[in-house]
Each structure stands twice: as structure tokens, then as C-alpha cells.
Design an enzyme around this catalytic site. Structure first.
Site, PDB file in Angstrom:
ATOM      1  N   VAL A   1     -74.221  34.586 -73.254  1.00 17.30           N
ATOM      2  CA  VAL A   1     -73.404  36.123 -72.431  1.00 17.30           C
ATOM      3  C   VAL A   1     -75.270  37.110 -72.679  1.00 17.30           C
ATOM      4  O   VAL A   1     -75.497  37.229 -71.330  1.00 17.30           O
ATOM      5  CB  VAL A   1     -73.190  36.507 -73.710  1.00 17.30           C
ATOM      6  CG1 VAL A   1     -72.972  38.111 -73.588  1.00 17.30           C
ATOM      7  CG2 VAL A   1     -72.410  36.128 -74.275  1.00 17.30           C
TER       8      VAL A   1
ATOM      9  N   GLU B   1     -67.705  40.703 -72.832  1.00 15.54           N
ATOM     10  CA  GLU B   1     -67.824  40.390 -71.083  1.00 15.54           C
ATOM     11  C   GLU B   1     -66.602  39.410 -71.618  1.00 15.54           C
ATOM     12  O   GLU B   1     -65.933  38.924 -72.391  1.00 15.54           O
ATOM     13  CB  GLU B   1     -69.006  39.369 -71.259  1.00 15.54           C
ATOM     14  CG  GLU B   1     -69.424  39.141 -73.026  1.00 15.54           C
ATOM     15  CD  GLU B   1     -68.336  37.409 -73.420  1.00 15.54           C
ATOM     16  OE1 GLU B   1     -68.230  36.918 -71.946  1.00 15.54           O
ATOM     17  OE2 GLU B   1     -68.159  37.042 -74.462  1.00 15.54           O
TER      18      GLU B   1
ATOM     19  N   LEU C   1     -67.457  36.334 -69.513  1.00 13.45           N
ATOM     20  CA  LEU C   1     -67.817  35.390 -68.749  1.00 13.45           C
ATOM     21  C   LEU C   1     -67.907  33.431 -69.214  1.00 13.45           C
ATOM     22  O   LEU C   1     -67.709  33.688 -70.081  1.00 13.45           O
ATOM     23  CB  LEU C   1     -69.805  35.365 -68.809  1.00 13.45           C
ATOM     24  CG  LEU C   1     -70.551  36.767 -69.079  1.00 13.45           C
ATOM     25  CD1 LEU C   1     -71.132  36.211 -69.514  1.00 13.45           C
ATOM     26  CD2 LEU C   1     -69.965  37.196 -67.785  1.00 13.45           C
TER      27      LEU C   1
ATOM     28  N   GLU D   1     -68.664  29.033 -69.722  1.00 14.38           N
ATOM     29  CA  GLU D   1     -70.017  28.463 -69.227  1.00 14.38           C
ATOM     30  C   GLU D   1     -70.265  27.904 -68.012  1.00 14.38           C
ATOM     31  O   GLU D   1     -69.179  27.997 -67.255  1.00 14.38           O
ATOM     32  CB  GLU D   1     -69.788  27.971 -70.777  1.00 14.38           C
ATOM     33  CG  GLU D   1     -69.808  28.423 -71.926  1.00 14.38           C
ATOM     34  CD  GLU D   1     -71.045  27.157 -73.196  1.00 14.38           C
ATOM     35  OE1 GLU D   1     -71.014  26.386 -72.275  1.00 14.38           O
ATOM     36  OE2 GLU D   1     -70.207  28.169 -74.570  1.00 14.38           O
TER      37      GLU D   1
ATOM     38  N   LYS E   1     -60.353  42.468 -75.287  1.00 11.89           N
ATOM     39  CA  LYS E   1     -61.635  40.891 -75.119  1.00 11.89           C
ATOM     40  C   LYS E   1     -60.596  40.040 -75.589  1.00 11.89           C
ATOM     41  O   LYS E   1     -60.674  38.589 -75.466  1.00 11.89           O
ATOM     42  CB  LYS E   1     -62.904  41.646 -75.232  1.00 11.89           C
ATOM     43  CG  LYS E   1     -63.373  40.819 -76.408  1.00 11.89           C
ATOM     44  CD  LYS E   1     -63.694  39.428 -75.079  1.00 11.89           C
ATOM     45  CE  LYS E   1     -63.947  37.800 -75.122  1.00 11.89           C
ATOM     46  NZ  LYS E   1     -64.653  37.231 -73.882  1.00 11.89           N
TER      47      LYS E   1
ATOM     48  N   CYS F   1     -65.154  29.160 -77.898  1.00  9.13           N
ATOM     49  CA  CYS F   1     -64.766  31.332 -77.866  1.00  9.13           C
ATOM     50  C   CYS F   1     -63.180  30.836 -78.336  1.00  9.13           C
ATOM     51  O   CYS F   1     -62.790  31.639 -78.812  1.00  9.13           O
ATOM     52  CB  CYS F   1     -65.238  31.445 -76.106  1.00  9.13           C
ATOM     53  SG  CYS F   1     -66.292  32.204 -75.477  1.00  9.13           S
TER      54      CYS F   1
ATOM     55  N   LYS G   1     -61.997  30.348 -82.041  1.00  5.16           N
ATOM     56  CA  LYS G   1     -62.732  31.371 -82.853  1.00  5.16           C
ATOM     57  C   LYS G   1     -61.400  32.511 -82.871  1.00  5.16           C
ATOM     58  O   LYS G   1     -61.710  33.501 -83.214  1.00  5.16           O
ATOM     59  CB  LYS G   1     -64.754  31.497 -82.188  1.00  5.16           C
ATOM     60  CG  LYS G   1     -64.860  32.667 -82.982  1.00  5.16           C
ATOM     61  CD  LYS G   1     -66.339  32.559 -82.150  1.00  5.16           C
ATOM     62  CE  LYS G   1     -66.885  33.153 -81.574  1.00  5.16           C
ATOM     63  NZ  LYS G   1     -66.640  34.394 -81.222  1.00  5.16           N
TER      64      LYS G   1
ATOM     65  N   LYS H   1     -66.301  20.929 -71.598  1.00  2.00           N
ATOM     66  CA  LYS H   1     -65.822  21.355 -69.964  1.00  2.00           C
ATOM     67  C   LYS H   1     -66.184  21.136 -68.649  1.00  2.00           C
ATOM     68  O   LYS H   1     -67.839  20.555 -69.582  1.00  2.00           O
ATOM     69  CB  LYS H   1     -65.153  22.665 -69.608  1.00  2.00           C
ATOM     70  CG  LYS H   1     -66.183  24.255 -70.319  1.00  2.00           C
ATOM     71  CD  LYS H   1     -65.693  25.003 -69.324  1.00  2.00           C
ATOM     72  CE  LYS H   1     -66.953  25.965 -68.964  1.00  2.00           C
ATOM     73  NZ  LYS H   1     -66.018  27.894 -68.341  1.00  2.00           N
TER      74      LYS H   1
HETATM   75  C1  UDX Z   1     -63.967  31.395 -72.282  1.00  2.00           C
HETATM   76  C2  UDX Z   1     -63.400  32.391 -71.356  1.00  2.00           C
HETATM   77  O1  UDX Z   1     -62.459  31.932 -69.558  1.00  2.00           O
HETATM   78  C3  UDX Z   1     -64.126  33.452 -71.370  1.00  2.00           C
HETATM   79  O2  UDX Z   1     -63.676  34.350 -69.980  1.00  2.00           O
HETATM   80  C4  UDX Z   1     -64.902  34.139 -72.546  1.00  2.00           C
HETATM   81  O3  UDX Z   1     -65.041  34.647 -72.477  1.00  2.00           O
HETATM   82  C5  UDX Z   1     -65.040  32.983 -73.138  1.00  2.00           C
HETATM   83  O4  UDX Z   1     -64.407  32.115 -72.760  1.00  2.00           O
HETATM   84  P1  UDX Z   1     -65.462  29.391 -71.417  1.00  2.00           P
HETATM   85  O5  UDX Z   1     -65.254  28.526 -73.250  1.00  2.00           O
HETATM   86  O6  UDX Z   1     -67.019  28.675 -71.283  1.00  2.00           O
HETATM   87  O7  UDX Z   1     -64.364  30.394 -71.220  1.00  2.00           O
HETATM   88  O8  UDX Z   1     -64.101  28.176 -70.943  1.00  2.00           O
HETATM   89  P2  UDX Z   1     -63.027  28.112 -70.456  1.00  2.00           P
HETATM   90  O9  UDX Z   1     -63.675  28.082 -68.412  1.00  2.00           O
HETATM   91  O10 UDX Z   1     -61.863  29.517 -70.474  1.00  2.00           O
HETATM   92  O11 UDX Z   1     -62.318  26.916 -71.090  1.00  2.00           O
HETATM   93  C6  UDX Z   1     -62.307  26.769 -72.483  1.00  2.00           C
HETATM   94  C7  UDX Z   1     -61.512  25.289 -72.628  1.00  2.00           C
HETATM   95  O12 UDX Z   1     -60.157  25.356 -71.923  1.00  2.00           O
HETATM   96  C8  UDX Z   1     -62.307  24.042 -72.317  1.00  2.00           C
HETATM   97  O13 UDX Z   1     -62.401  23.268 -72.903  1.00  2.00           O
HETATM   98  C9  UDX Z   1     -61.082  23.701 -71.439  1.00  2.00           C
HETATM   99  O14 UDX Z   1     -61.627  22.331 -70.922  1.00  2.00           O
HETATM  100  C10 UDX Z   1     -60.017  24.415 -71.114  1.00  2.00           C
HETATM  101  N1  UDX Z   1     -58.952  24.057 -70.885  1.00  2.00           N
HETATM  102  C11 UDX Z   1     -58.977  25.550 -69.204  1.00  2.00           C
HETATM  103  C12 UDX Z   1     -58.030  23.629 -70.639  1.00  2.00           C
HETATM  104  O15 UDX Z   1     -57.516  22.812 -71.163  1.00  2.00           O
HETATM  105  N2  UDX Z   1     -57.190  23.693 -69.523  1.00  2.00           N
HETATM  106  C13 UDX Z   1     -56.806  25.227 -69.027  1.00  2.00           C
HETATM  107  O16 UDX Z   1     -55.937  25.419 -67.471  1.00  2.00           O
HETATM  108  C14 UDX Z   1     -58.591  26.007 -68.705  1.00  2.00           C
END
Ligand code: UDX
Length: 442
Positions: free
Chosen positions: A16, A151, A153, A155, A204, A260, A263, A320
Site C-alpha cells: 500500500v 485502499e 489495491l 497485489e 473497507k 488481506c 485477516k 494468486k
Molecule cells: C484483495 C482485494 O481485492 C483488494 O481490494 C484489497 O485491498 C486487498 O485484498 P489481493 O489480496 O491482492 O486484494 O488479491 P485478490 O486479487 O483480491 O485475490 C485474493 C485471493 O482470492 C487470491 O488467492 C485469489 O486467487 C483468490 N480468488 C480471487 C479466487 O479464488 N477466486 C476469485 O474469483 C477471485
């Protein structure tokens, strides 16, 4: 363009903090970055970003060269001349699920020692339980204004998400307190939502909880499809065409990981319990997610005589695609579980090059190398896996089994190469008539 003469200070150089630092520099502001991790500051000064994301190394280099970004290891030097201080430090989960606000309060305490040359506005961007920023506002009221601006955002695309937000949420009890922060972002020309700090905190945490809920829902639907001989991809696409539901975050798989979602959902469950409210939805979201890896391992187990001493090729370790982050990665958790059950792993991830693995397991440097195994298990949704022709690896896989824990491979191509394909809610019968979208008149 830069009518805001003073630099902006950012506390914290994680995902962030770095997205704010680089994003604001892209918008033309001068930025002072600070972190208590002095070795990280050293590396940042040399232009080495703390994590992988397309374009950030180049952006960091450019803004260091133009001197729009400076990094400091003394908070007083970093913050003294700034009117806006953005705090983006981690708020990890404690054992009981509550958010650990220690790093955030440390940052506030450190800021209270700064000899500011003006009256600063502190903008908290860390994800916090409701009520936290009001408590901080009370603690700093004699020397600063306090705004909460969450935020959203992701990753892997944090800087571009910073520059292209769906909405900008600003929590401030008195709107004039937010004016400086809005001025900072005015070039984005995005919808700004003004609200109270507590509302902003809930927006959020509940956004993340809802996205996590959607994924757990998709996984429950996929598990049902498995039993009923249906195809989860098609069922979920059909559901997602309803604009009220939307198609995003309905991809089934091994479950959600990363620093995220788990948690934040745990933190919301903890808050609900604290106030004597129902936390069933939060708890169920987590329970489904915890159980999902085992469902995928069961599929693998059902296709092999035994896991003990079996060699399993693994595609993907990151939580991911698009990141090298293995924090709270269910892929890593599954590899550890396979190790406990006596299997050896040959692991490939395009971005993860070092990580501890169970004894007898090793990381390899190409996807094909990882297919020299009894079975292949896909654990991260890297799109490049789908681009590898199954004919190139079919004969490497001793027991001719591919378990696709992310539904990223083309099942018919894998089957055509003579392999047994098992996905998440992708039954053979269900795929006999693939979903087609045609307009009613055609
Ligand atoms: C997330 C939120 O999207 C973001 O808005 C927040 O600020 C931080 O947390 P991030 O943790 O970077 O972002 O990953 P994200 O792309 O949301 O994916 C989270 C997890 O869900 C990954 O393990 C991904 O593989 C999984 N996922 C996501 C699924 O299993 N299915 C989906 O349809 C989408």
C-alpha cells in the site's frame, strides 16, 4: 501542475505504501518515503523495490532519478515539512482474529515526536477495525487532523489500481479536514465519497468480506456441481450475467489466500462477537475456505493408489497469479500438507524462486520440469499454464493425472493428450454441452 508545494510523507513501504508513493509521484507530487525497516530503505534508495509488480522497478528508478521520491530512515526528516502524512503500515491478525494495531500506534507515537513546521493532516490507509481512527483522532487532536481513507489495491496491480480507483472513500468528521487529501488526488477525476471515519472503516472491511464471501459461495457451488455432474464455470457464468450479482470474484478453486481476505474476515467476525452480533456469515466464509484445499487434495488422492512416496508436480505457489507473495498462500499450505502425507513435490512457480519446502521437495525453474511426476496439481491461476501444450508434458506424468485446482487449463486439450483431467466442479457430463451466449434473434 504541482501547486502543492510541500512533499507528501508516506509511512510504510509495503504494497500500500509503495503504491501510494509511486502513484503520487506519477501524479506529479514530491514524496518522502519512510519505514522503520532501515535495510528496506537502503534498497529502495538503490532502486530495488520490495516486491514484484509489473512496471514498478522502472517507475521507482524514474522518480528517484528525477528526485521526485526520497527515502528516509529518520521520521523527523521525512515528515517535518509535510502537510500530509499517509500512514500505510500493516495490521496483521492476532491469534484471536483481532487486528494487531501495534505497528499503527507505533507510527502515530513516532509522528507525535516530529517537529512539524505546520499543522499536519494524517491520513490512515491501513485496514483497521471500526472505531480505530476515531481513537487515533482523539489521540492526535492537539497537533494534527485525522482522516481515514481506505485502499482497495490488489497485489500485482497496486499502482495502476491507485491511479484508477472505482471510488475514493474519505472518512473525516469535518469535511475541511479532507480538503488537502482530495487536492492530492484531484487529477484522478474520480468519484469521491465523503463519509464518517467509522463508515469508511466499515466500507473497507465489508468490501473485502463480501468479496471473500463471493469466493466461498463459488466454491460451494463448484463442490455441488462435482456431485451433481454439472459444470461450475458455466453455472457461475450464468449466475454472473445477472447485473445485480456480477461475474467477478466467482472463480472457484482452492480458496482465497493472501494477506488481506482471511485477516479482514477474521477481524469482522471478531468485531461482531465483541458487540454480541451474529457472525455466522463471516465464520461460514472462513470455514468453507479452510475446507476447500482438502476437497482438492481428496480429488488427487482418489486418482492415485497412495500419496505416500508419490511425486506430485506442482504448478503455482503464490497466493494468486501476478505476484511472488506466498503469505497465507493456500498453495503453500497444500504443499506442506502433501509433505506431511508422505508425498514429494517438484514445484514450479513463475515468480516464486525461494521458499522453504517439505523435505524431499524442490523448486524447479521451468513448468515442464515440474511435470516429471506421478500427477500434476495446479495451485495458482497463472495464465501461462494454460498456454503450455499438454502434449508436451503428457508422457512425463507417470499416472497420467492432472488435478486443476484453479480451473485454468483447457480440460478438453488435456484429455485429448491422453490425461485424466479433474477440475473444481468440472464434471465430464456437465461439459458435454458448453455454455454458449447467443442473442435471442439469431
Ligand atoms: C484483495 C482485494 O481485492 C483488494 O481490494 C484489497 O485491498 C486487498 O485484498 P489481493 O489480496 O491482492 O486484494 O488479491 P485478490 O486479487 O483480491 O485475490 C485474493 C485471493 O482470492 C487470491 O488467492 C485469489 O486467487 C483468490 N480468488 C480471487 C479466487 O479464488 N477466486 C476469485 O474469483 C477471485
Amino acid at each position: 501542475m504541482n501547486s502543492f508545494a510541500r512533499p507528501v510523507c508516506i509511512i510504510g513501504t509495503g504494497y500500500v505504501g509503495m503504491a501510494c508513493t509511486l502513484g503520487l509521484a506519477e501524479l506529479g507530487w514530491s514524496v518522502h518515503g519512510y519505514d522503520i525497516l532501515t535495510d528496506r530503505i537502503e534498497r529502495l534508495r538503490l532502486g530495488i523495490p520490495p516486491y514484484r509488480e509489473p512496471g514498478i522497478a522502472e517507475s521507482l528508478r524514474e522518480h528517484l532519478d528525477s528526485e521526485r521520491i526520497h527515502f528516509f530512515d529518520h521520521i523527523d526528516e521525512a515528515a517535518r515539512d509535510c502537510e500530509i502524512v499517509i500512514v500505510a503500515v500493516g495490521t496483521p491478525a492476532r491469534e484471536d482474529g483481532s487486528a494487531d494495531l501495534g505497528p499503527l500506534w507505533t507510527a502515530i507515537e513516532q509522528l507525535s515526536t516530529v517537529r512539524f513546521t505546520g499543522w499536519p493532516t494524517i491520513v490512515i490507509r491501513s485496514t483497521v477495525p471500526p472505531g480505530t481512527s476515531d481513537a487515533i483522532a482523539a489521540a492526535v487532536e492537539s497537533w494534527a487532523d485525522l482522516v481515514y481513507a481506505p485502499e482497495f489495491l490488489r497485489e500485482g496491480s497496486a499502482v495502476s489500481d491507485f491511479l484508477n480507483p472505482d471510488r475514493i472513500i474519505i472518512g473525516a468528521e469535518h469535511p475541511p479536514q479532507a480538503v488537502r487529501y482530495v487536492h492530492l488526488l484531484q487529477r484522478l477525476q474520480k468519484r469521491v465519497v465523503f463519509t464518517t471515519r467509522c463508515n469508511a472503516e466499515l466500507i473497507k472491511s465489508c468490501s473485502n468480506a463480501f468479496l471473500a464471501l463471493k469466493i466461498s459461495f463459488a466454491n460451494e457451488v463448484a463442490n455441488m456441481c462435482d456431485v451433481l455432474g454439472a459444470t461450475s464455470d458455466d453455472v457461475l457464468r450464468g449466475i454472473g450475467y445477472d447485473r445485480r450479482i456480477g461475474s467477478e470474484f466467482l472463480r472457484p478453486g482452492i480458496g482465497f489466500g493472501g494477506p488481506c481476505f482471511e485477516k479482514d474476515v477474521k477481524s469482522m467476525a471478531h468485531v461482531a462477537a465483541q458487540y454480541g452480533l451474529g457472525r455466522e456469515l463471516f465464520s461460514a466464509t472462513l470455514r468453507v475456505n479452510d475446507a476447500q484445499p482438502n476437497k482438492i487434495l481428496k480429488i488427487l488422492e482418489s486418482e492415485l493408489p497412495t500419496l505416500t512416496d508419490a511425486t506430485i508436480g506442482i504448478w503455482g505457489l503464490a497466493f494468486k497469479a501476478g505476484t511472488d507473495d506466498v503469505r497465507d498462500s493456500l498453495a503453500l499450505r497444500m504443499v506442506e500438507e502433501l509433505g506431511r502425507r508422505g508425498a514429494r513435490m517438484v514445484v514450479y512457480d513463475p515468480a516464486v524462486h525461494v521458499t522453504p519446502l517439505p523435505p524431499g521437495s524442490r523448486l524447479v525453474t521451468s513448468a515442464l520440469e515440474a511435470t516429471h511426476a506421478d500427477a500434476l496439481l495446479v495451485l495458482t491461476e497463472w495464465p501461462e499454464f494454460a498456454r503450455i501444450d499438454p502434449l508436451k508434458y503428457a508422457s512425463n506424468i507417470e499416472r497420467r493425472v492432472v488435478v486443476d485446482g484453479r480451473n485454468v487449463l483447457d480440460s478438453s486439450r488435456v484429455a485429448a493428450a491422453g490425461l485424466t483431467y479433474r477440475g473444481v466442479g468440472r464434471s465430464e457430463r456437465g461439459m458435454e454441452v458448453p455454455l454458449r451466449l447467443v442473442s435471442a434473434g439469431s
